[in-house]
Write an enzyme that holds these catalytic residues in place. Structure first.
Site, PDB file in Angstrom:
ATOM      1  N   ASP A   1       0.846  -1.197   0.000  1.00 18.99           N
ATOM      2  CA  ASP A   1       0.000   0.000   0.000  1.00 18.99           C
ATOM      3  C   ASP A   1       0.880   1.245   0.000  1.00 18.99           C
ATOM      4  OD1 ASP A   1      -0.692   0.931   3.407  1.00 18.99           O
ATOM      5  OD2 ASP A   1       0.814  -0.510   2.713  1.00 18.99           O
TER       6      ASP A   1
ATOM      7  N   GLU B   1       0.073  -0.777   5.690  1.00 20.13           N
ATOM      8  CA  GLU B   1       1.217  -0.313   6.495  1.00 20.13           C
ATOM      9  C   GLU B   1       1.117   1.181   6.737  1.00 20.13           C
ATOM     10  OE1 GLU B   1       5.057   1.348   7.607  1.00 20.13           O
ATOM     11  OE2 GLU B   1       3.871   1.822   5.821  1.00 20.13           O
TER      12      GLU B   1
END
Ligand code: ZN
Length: 457
Positions: free
Chosen positions: A141, A199
């Site tokens: 991400d 994250e």
């Protein structure tokens, strides 16, 4: 970010403090702080033709008739495709599917796991006394804010090139090369690549899932995919706590004596910052931002509708090793929030916390650090740069769960993280980092497979 919890009827989330429901509660202003794209799937960055043009440009610049260029071209192609597939937190599926297909095409067993992580793994034959498992944990991400991918000379621009699709693609390429030729690995050695989700969100859901999955059989070593620079190794990250405080009160004449909701929010931030000052004033001999309790105002917003006024601030605490743990800090903030002026009659305070992470720091003698440093010396012919980061990463989540050698490594200049100028130098950063990994992973695995053997790589 999941900040506040307002129960139906307007009860506050702050335990022990009940405020009578008010017809104007939960004014819309507070919601204005959410990012405009939240909840919307990301728009595709480029058409397949546009992506192919970037890749072809990369090939042309590399000289496509050179047979040794093939692995480098494949690596650049993977990175370009990943960067051209937007994956802001909570919207990672397209990028996860792309990586899982690529890993399968390059000899790894791969799948999208229960929380959406892209996972690829392979194991060399044999049943040794000390089976080794090296986990390469990157994140797939990115933060929001699309940067249209483009190649300028040999620099690839785009969201996630540095944080952290460059490191993740380097992991995938090194693992694929080792799966194709595992001769440098010990018997029964497993290499796993993970592109974790969320994250960049306070949830760290991907890493938490991996921590739980391997809790009973932790890896022998773990390398976190974050930009340290191809010639650098990151030994540690600070901890974190995020406090969100929302103040609401009746409107009053601005010439009146009471603090406005906005002033309360600012006073709250200043009171939080004073916690940091008190902590740091006791620090002796420990210098540098890594060892300080840093407090920053992450965002602020306010509004009123003529009857009620409201203001919200989000305060981020960066916690040093040996500093107050997140739970203790939360208790201190709740204590100050229970005092004047924040609990004055007519003031409604909603206080919530998230992103609780302890600081983590590995020693220089950490096995993963030693083997990466030695590989960097061989690839760059100079000593590795050893780093400590003031940010937080998935290392903070998995290090306490695994208790194994662990550092962060990856190509790219981390000062470009989250900026509109994110880019990566393919020849000075991305490709050399793959070479570093191709040397470090086998030597690390050999040492772990034979703990009594030669420790110096
Ligand atoms: Zn990152």
């Amino acid at each position: 970010m999941k900040a506040r919890k307002i129960t139906p009827g307007g009860q506050v989330s702050d335990p022990g403090r009940t405020v009578h429901p008010h017809p104007h509660s939960a004014l819309p202003i507070v919601r204005a702080l959410k990012s405009p794209t939240e909840g919307q799937p990301p728009a595709p960055a480029l058409s397949p033709e546009q992506i192919q043009r970037i890749i072809d440009a990369g090939h042309a610049a590399a000289g496509c008739d050179d047979p040794d260029a093939a692995p480098a071209q494949r690596a650049i192609e993977l990175l370009t495709r990943l960067v051209a597939t937007p994956s802001p937190s909570m919207h990672e599926s397209a990028a996860s599917n792309l990586l899982v297909s690529w890993l399968a095409e390059h000899g790894l067993e791969s799948r999208v796991d229960e929380v959406g992580n892209a996972v690829g793994t392979f194991c060399t034959p044999g049943e040794p006394e000390h089976p080794v498992h090296i986990l390469l944990l990157g994140h797939i991400d990115t933060v929001a804010g699309e940067i249209s991918p483009r190649l300028e000379h040999r620099t690839l621009f785009g969201r996630g090139t540095v944080d952290a699709k460059g490191p993740l693609a380097a992991f995938a390429c090194a693992a694929a090369r080792l799966a194709t030729d595992p001769s440098s690995l010990p018997a029964g050695c497993r290499i796993t690549v993970v592109g974790a989700v969320e994250e960049e969100a306070a949830t760290s859901r991907g890493a938490r899932h991996i921590a739980a999955q391997f809790a009973n059989c932790p890896p022998s070593a773990c390398i976190i995919g974050e930009p340290s620079g191809a010639d650098g190794v990151t030994l540690g990250y600070k901890g974190r706590l995020i406090a969100r405080a929302s103040f609401e009160k009746d409107c009053a004449h601005s010439a009146g004596p009471d603090s406005t909701a906005s002033e309360l929010a600012i006073e709250f931030f200043l009171a939080c910052r004073a916690i940091g000052d008190r902590h740091d004033s006791r620090l002796v001999g420990q210098n540098g931002p890594f060892h300080r309790l840093q407090i920053s105002l992450r965002s602020m917003g306010s509004s009123e509708d003529g009857l009620r006024q409201s203001a919200e601030c989000v305060v981020a605490f960066r916690l040093p090793p040996g500093g107050p743990p997140p739970g203790e800090l939360e208790a201190r903030v709740r204590t100050l929030a229970a005092d004047l002026p924040f609990n004055a009659p007519g003031v409604r305070l909603m206080l919530s916390f998230e992103g609780h992470e302890n600081a983590c720091q590995s020693p220089r003698s950490d096995a993963a650090a030693r083997h990466l440093a030695s590989a960097i010396r061989r690839v760059f012919n100079r000593a590795a740069r050893i780093k400590l980061k003031t940010g937080t990463s998935d290392m903070n989540v998995v290090a306490p769960a695994f208790g194994c050698p662990i550092v962060a490594y990856g190509p790219g200049d981390s000062s470009l993280d989250h900026t509109p100028h994110e880019c990566i130098d393919l020849d000075r950063e991305f490709l050399p980092a793959i070479d570093v990994l191709l040397r470090a992973i086998p030597s690390l695995a050999q040492e772990l497979a034979d703990p009594a053997g030669d420790t110096n790589s």
